[in-house]
Design a protein around this motif. Structure first.
Motif, mmCIF file in Angstrom:
data_model
loop_
_atom_site.group_PDB
_atom_site.id
_atom_site.type_symbol
_atom_site.label_atom_id
_atom_site.label_comp_id
_atom_site.label_asym_id
_atom_site.label_seq_id
_atom_site.Cartn_x
_atom_site.Cartn_y
_atom_site.Cartn_z
ATOM 1 N N GLY A 164 0.800 -1.217 0.000
ATOM 2 C CA GLY A 164 0.000 0.000 0.000
ATOM 3 C C GLY A 164 0.833 1.266 0.000
ATOM 4 O O GLY A 164 1.933 1.308 0.553
ATOM 5 N N ALA A 165 0.291 2.293 -0.616
ATOM 6 C CA ALA A 165 0.857 3.648 -0.612
ATOM 7 C C ALA A 165 2.298 3.693 -1.107
ATOM 8 O O ALA A 165 3.146 4.355 -0.543
ATOM 9 N N ILE A 166 2.583 3.001 -2.195
ATOM 10 C CA ILE A 166 3.934 2.987 -2.746
ATOM 11 C C ILE A 166 4.134 4.249 -3.592
ATOM 12 O O ILE A 166 3.450 4.432 -4.595
ATOM 13 N N PRO A 167 5.057 5.120 -3.211
ATOM 14 C CA PRO A 167 5.285 6.310 -4.033
ATOM 15 C C PRO A 167 6.014 5.949 -5.319
ATOM 16 O O PRO A 167 7.015 5.245 -5.288
ATOM 17 N N TYR A 168 5.485 6.371 -6.448
ATOM 18 C CA TYR A 168 6.145 6.095 -7.721
ATOM 19 C C TYR A 168 6.482 7.381 -8.477
ATOM 20 O O TYR A 168 7.160 7.353 -9.498
ATOM 21 N N ALA A 169 6.008 8.515 -7.981
ATOM 22 C CA ALA A 169 6.318 9.804 -8.600
ATOM 23 C C ALA A 169 6.160 10.893 -7.538
ATOM 24 O O ALA A 169 5.517 10.688 -6.516
ATOM 25 N N ARG A 170 6.775 12.021 -7.814
ATOM 26 C CA ARG A 170 6.609 13.175 -6.929
ATOM 27 C C ARG A 170 6.424 14.403 -7.806
ATOM 28 O O ARG A 170 7.032 14.513 -8.878
ATOM 29 N N ALA A 171 5.577 15.297 -7.367
ATOM 30 C CA ALA A 171 5.326 16.524 -8.125
ATOM 31 C C ALA A 171 4.534 17.486 -7.263
ATOM 32 O O ALA A 171 3.743 17.073 -6.419
ATOM 33 N N GLY A 172 4.763 18.748 -7.483
ATOM 34 C CA GLY A 172 3.933 19.767 -6.875
ATOM 35 C C GLY A 172 2.685 19.946 -7.722
ATOM 36 O O GLY A 172 2.552 19.358 -8.805
ATOM 37 N N ARG A 173 1.797 20.747 -7.258
ATOM 38 C CA ARG A 173 0.567 20.969 -8.007
ATOM 39 C C ARG A 173 0.884 21.573 -9.370
ATOM 40 O O ARG A 173 1.635 22.551 -9.478
ATOM 41 N N PHE A 174 0.315 21.008 -10.412
ATOM 42 C CA PHE A 174 0.478 21.436 -11.797
ATOM 43 C C PHE A 174 1.915 21.269 -12.315
ATOM 44 O O PHE A 174 2.300 21.913 -13.272
ATOM 45 N N GLU A 175 2.700 20.428 -11.657
ATOM 46 C CA GLU A 175 4.050 20.154 -12.133
ATOM 47 C C GLU A 175 4.102 18.779 -12.775
ATOM 48 O O GLU A 175 3.316 17.896 -12.450
ATOM 49 N N LYS A 176 5.042 18.604 -13.675
ATOM 50 C CA LYS A 176 5.257 17.308 -14.304
ATOM 51 C C LYS A 176 5.800 16.324 -13.252
ATOM 52 O O LYS A 176 6.731 16.659 -12.518
ATOM 53 N N PRO A 177 5.223 15.125 -13.147
ATOM 54 C CA PRO A 177 5.725 14.144 -12.172
ATOM 55 C C PRO A 177 7.167 13.747 -12.473
ATOM 56 O O PRO A 177 7.578 13.643 -13.627
ATOM 57 N N TRP A 198 -5.063 15.785 -2.899
ATOM 58 C CA TRP A 198 -5.029 14.328 -2.963
ATOM 59 C C TRP A 198 -3.645 13.888 -3.374
ATOM 60 O O TRP A 198 -3.027 14.487 -4.246
ATOM 61 N N ASP A 199 -3.159 12.809 -2.772
ATOM 62 C CA ASP A 199 -1.883 12.229 -3.155
ATOM 63 C C ASP A 199 -2.150 11.222 -4.263
ATOM 64 O O ASP A 199 -2.528 10.096 -4.008
ATOM 65 N N LEU A 200 -1.966 11.632 -5.507
ATOM 66 C CA LEU A 200 -2.257 10.775 -6.651
ATOM 67 C C LEU A 200 -1.080 9.897 -7.032
ATOM 68 O O LEU A 200 -1.156 9.135 -7.972
ATOM 69 N N HIS A 201 0.027 9.989 -6.306
ATOM 70 C CA HIS A 201 1.242 9.309 -6.700
ATOM 71 C C HIS A 201 1.639 8.165 -5.763
ATOM 72 O O HIS A 201 2.766 7.711 -5.796
ATOM 73 N N SER A 202 0.738 7.695 -4.915
ATOM 74 C CA SER A 202 1.045 6.610 -3.980
ATOM 75 C C SER A 202 -0.107 5.606 -3.946
ATOM 76 O O SER A 202 -0.878 5.557 -2.997
#
Length: 93
Positions: A28-41, A71-75
């Motif tokens: 669960g909740a594995i981070p695969y990308a990081r990005a700020g709002r409206f930034e490219k992952p 929302w954390d869309l990257h985990s």
């Protein structure tokens, strides 16, 4: 109460700890990308230790509505009923 055992899987970002119960693996909740709002992952930095993926990550409702927050869309949560060795388990792309 159902019992589960801890398993370790290898990923491109390092090792992750998950659970196995009744032949199914859960990570669960594995981070695969990081990005700020409206930034490219961007890819996450490799884990320096075993990442604990035994907890449930963000669960999204059918109708996404955010008023004050984000929302954390990257985990995402991942589960698998495959019988492969956990050291070979990797999320499909």
């Amino acid at each position: 109460m159902l019992s589960s055992e801890t398993v370790i899987a290898s990923t491109a970002s390092g090792k992750i700890r998950g659970r196995k119960r009744d032949g199914s693996y859960y990570f669960g909740a594995i981070p695969y990308a990081r990005a700020g709002r409206f930034e490219k992952p961007r890819p996450v930095e490799p884990f320096s230790d075993v990442f604990d993926a035994t907890a449930l990550g963000t669960v999204f409702p059918n109708h996404l509505h955010v008023s004050n927050g984000s929302w954390d869309l990257h985990s995402p949560n991942r589960s698998s009923a495959r019988t492969a060795s956990p050291s070979r388990s990797q999320p499909r792309r």
